[in-house]
Design a protein around this motif. Structure first.
Motif, short mmCIF file in Angstrom:
data_model
loop_
_atom_site.label_atom_id
_atom_site.label_comp_id
_atom_site.label_asym_id
_atom_site.label_seq_id
_atom_site.Cartn_x
_atom_site.Cartn_y
_atom_site.Cartn_z
N GLN A 1 0.83 -1.20 0.00
CA GLN A 1 0.00 0.00 0.00
C GLN A 1 0.86 1.25 0.00
OE1 GLN A 1 -3.36 -0.08 2.77
NE2 GLN A 1 -2.94 -2.25 3.13
N PHE A 2 2.09 1.13 0.53
CA PHE A 2 3.02 2.24 0.55
C PHE A 2 3.99 2.20 -0.62
CE2 PHE A 2 1.79 1.65 4.97
CZ PHE A 2 1.45 2.94 5.34
N ASN A 3 4.36 0.98 -1.02
CA ASN A 3 5.36 0.84 -2.07
C ASN A 3 5.02 -0.35 -2.96
OD1 ASN A 3 7.59 0.76 -3.71
ND2 ASN A 3 9.05 0.26 -2.10
N PRO A 4 4.37 -0.12 -4.10
CA PRO A 4 3.98 -1.21 -5.01
C PRO A 4 5.17 -2.02 -5.51
CG PRO A 4 2.87 0.84 -5.58
CD PRO A 4 3.92 1.19 -4.58
N HIS A 5 6.39 -1.45 -5.43
CA HIS A 5 7.58 -2.17 -5.90
C HIS A 5 7.85 -3.41 -5.05
CE1 HIS A 5 9.03 0.72 -8.92
NE2 HIS A 5 8.50 1.64 -8.13
N GLU B 1 -5.22 -9.55 -8.05
CA GLU B 1 -5.63 -10.07 -9.36
C GLU B 1 -6.59 -9.12 -10.08
OE1 GLU B 1 -5.11 -12.51 -12.42
OE2 GLU B 1 -4.25 -12.98 -10.46
N SER B 2 -7.51 -8.52 -9.34
CA SER B 2 -8.49 -7.64 -9.99
C SER B 2 -7.85 -6.35 -10.49
CB SER B 2 -9.62 -7.31 -9.01
OG SER B 2 -9.11 -6.63 -7.88
N GLU B 3 -6.69 -5.99 -9.93
CA GLU B 3 -6.03 -4.76 -10.32
C GLU B 3 -4.95 -4.99 -11.38
OE1 GLU B 3 -4.97 -2.19 -6.98
OE2 GLU B 3 -6.01 -3.61 -5.68
N LEU B 4 -4.47 -6.21 -11.50
CA LEU B 4 -3.45 -6.51 -12.51
C LEU B 4 -4.10 -6.68 -13.88
CD1 LEU B 4 -1.41 -9.15 -10.49
CD2 LEU B 4 -0.66 -6.85 -11.08
N ASP C 1 9.01 -13.85 -17.21
CA ASP C 1 9.04 -12.59 -17.96
C ASP C 1 7.62 -12.10 -18.20
OD1 ASP C 1 11.76 -12.35 -18.11
OD2 ASP C 1 11.94 -13.26 -20.10
N HIS C 2 6.73 -13.04 -18.46
CA HIS C 2 5.32 -12.71 -18.70
C HIS C 2 4.69 -12.17 -17.40
CE1 HIS C 2 1.20 -13.10 -20.22
NE2 HIS C 2 0.91 -13.67 -19.06
N VAL C 3 4.98 -12.82 -16.29
CA VAL C 3 4.44 -12.37 -15.00
C VAL C 3 4.99 -10.99 -14.66
CG1 VAL C 3 4.27 -12.87 -12.54
CG2 VAL C 3 4.23 -14.75 -14.19
N LYS C 4 6.27 -10.80 -14.95
CA LYS C 4 6.92 -9.52 -14.64
C LYS C 4 6.28 -8.38 -15.43
CE LYS C 4 11.50 -7.40 -14.29
NZ LYS C 4 11.18 -6.15 -15.00
N GLU C 5 5.89 -8.63 -16.66
CA GLU C 5 5.25 -7.61 -17.48
C GLU C 5 3.95 -7.13 -16.83
OE1 GLU C 5 4.65 -9.14 -21.36
OE2 GLU C 5 6.79 -9.20 -21.86
N ARG C 6 3.17 -8.07 -16.30
CA ARG C 6 1.90 -7.71 -15.66
C ARG C 6 2.15 -6.89 -14.39
NH1 ARG C 6 -1.72 -12.74 -14.58
NH2 ARG C 6 -3.30 -11.11 -14.29
N ASP D 1 4.88 -5.08 -13.70
CA ASP D 1 5.44 -3.79 -14.07
C ASP D 1 4.35 -2.82 -14.52
OD1 ASP D 1 7.99 -4.61 -13.48
OD2 ASP D 1 8.58 -5.00 -15.56
N HIS D 2 3.36 -3.34 -15.24
CA HIS D 2 2.24 -2.51 -15.67
C HIS D 2 1.45 -2.03 -14.46
CE1 HIS D 2 -1.80 -1.57 -17.26
NE2 HIS D 2 -1.14 -1.20 -18.35
N TYR D 3 1.25 -2.91 -13.49
CA TYR D 3 0.53 -2.55 -12.26
C TYR D 3 1.27 -1.46 -11.52
CZ TYR D 3 -0.73 -2.85 -7.33
OH TYR D 3 -1.06 -2.55 -6.03
N ILE D 4 2.59 -1.60 -11.40
CA ILE D 4 3.40 -0.60 -10.69
C ILE D 4 3.36 0.75 -11.40
CG2 ILE D 4 5.76 0.01 -10.03
CD1 ILE D 4 6.28 -2.96 -9.55
N ALA D 5 3.48 0.71 -12.72
CA ALA D 5 3.46 1.97 -13.47
C ALA D 5 2.11 2.68 -13.31
CB ALA D 5 3.72 1.68 -14.95
N THR D 6 1.04 1.91 -13.31
CA THR D 6 -0.30 2.49 -13.15
C THR D 6 -0.50 3.03 -11.75
OG1 THR D 6 -1.19 0.91 -14.77
CG2 THR D 6 -2.75 2.03 -13.33
#
Length: 233
Positions: free
Chosen positions: A90-94, A178-181, A218-223, A225-230
């Protein structure tokens, strides 16, 4: 009766006493601990101090408080770690990306041993699982539970409960978001990666299994990374 405990960190002393009691009496998960009243009498402390210590042990995942039935030793679990990860994100999506990286390092390190030890029964289970997985993909149904089961079967042969519990932490963390990814854009491709991992296992080829595993991640990481960027945006 033991000498009464004193000091500002009284509950810490009580907590340590309970942990030592578990070890000295060789208690196992599910075994009962002395009731609250007995601890109060033996240690010469107040009931509120015992309750504070028990509450702390409960949050650490060491004891289980059963309402109206007393205290029991809990099975080894990573619940406190899971709670920390979920709250920390909640503080750091990374945090999720870092957790994934740790899991990748672990799986890449142990896949060779898994390939060496996996037997015919496990291979059959994986084959049946992939058939069910393929049917779900064709019907457009959810399959994340099968993805988890696939990895559990593969690494279960190593008989390392701590490793399996850590993997479960990742899955619970991942599915909680899952609902946010972003949804898999190509579920057939994810299925294909797992088919190739199984083929490498059947061929007793750890290098190929490791390569396919990395492509899957790599596929999981893409999802993620997209969540973190958003989220960070």
């Amino acid at each position: 009766m033991k000498a009464p405990l004193r000091g500002p960190a009284l509950y810490t002393s009580i907590r340590d006493y309970i942990k030592e009691y578990i070890l000295e009496h060789n208690l196992k998960p599910g075994d009962a601990l002395p009731p609250e009243g007995q601890l109060v009498e033996e240690l010469g402390v107040g009931r509120s101090s015992v309750r504070e210590a028990v509450k702390s042990l409960q949050s650490m995942g060491i004891v289980d408080v059963r309402q109206g039935d007393g205290l029991y030793v809990r099975e080894l679990n990573f619940d406190p770690m899971l709670e920390t990860f979920l709250f920390g994100m909640q503080f750091n999506p990374h945090t999720l990306a870092e957790l994934l990286q740790i899991r990748i390092w672990l799986e890449v390190a142990v896949i060779g041993d898994a390939v060496e030890h996996i037997g015919a029964d496990e291979v059959t289970k994986l084959e049946e699982l992939l058939k069910t997985w393929e049917a779900r993909v064709q019907d457009g149904e959810e399959y994340s539970d099968l993805d988890e089961s696939f990895h559990q079967i593969v690494y279960g042969v190593l008989q390392n409960e701590t490793l399996m519990k850590f993997f479960s932490v990742f899955w619970v963390t991942f599915t909680s978001l899952e609902s946010e990814l972003t949804r898999d854009t190509d579920p057939e491709n994810v299925l294909e990666f797992h088919k190739r991992i199984l083929e490498a296992i059947q061929s007793r080829d750890p290098s190929q299994a490791r390569a396919q595993l990395l492509q899957h991640f790599d596929h999981v990481k893409e999802r993620i990374d997209h969540y973190i960027a958003t989220t960070s945006g």
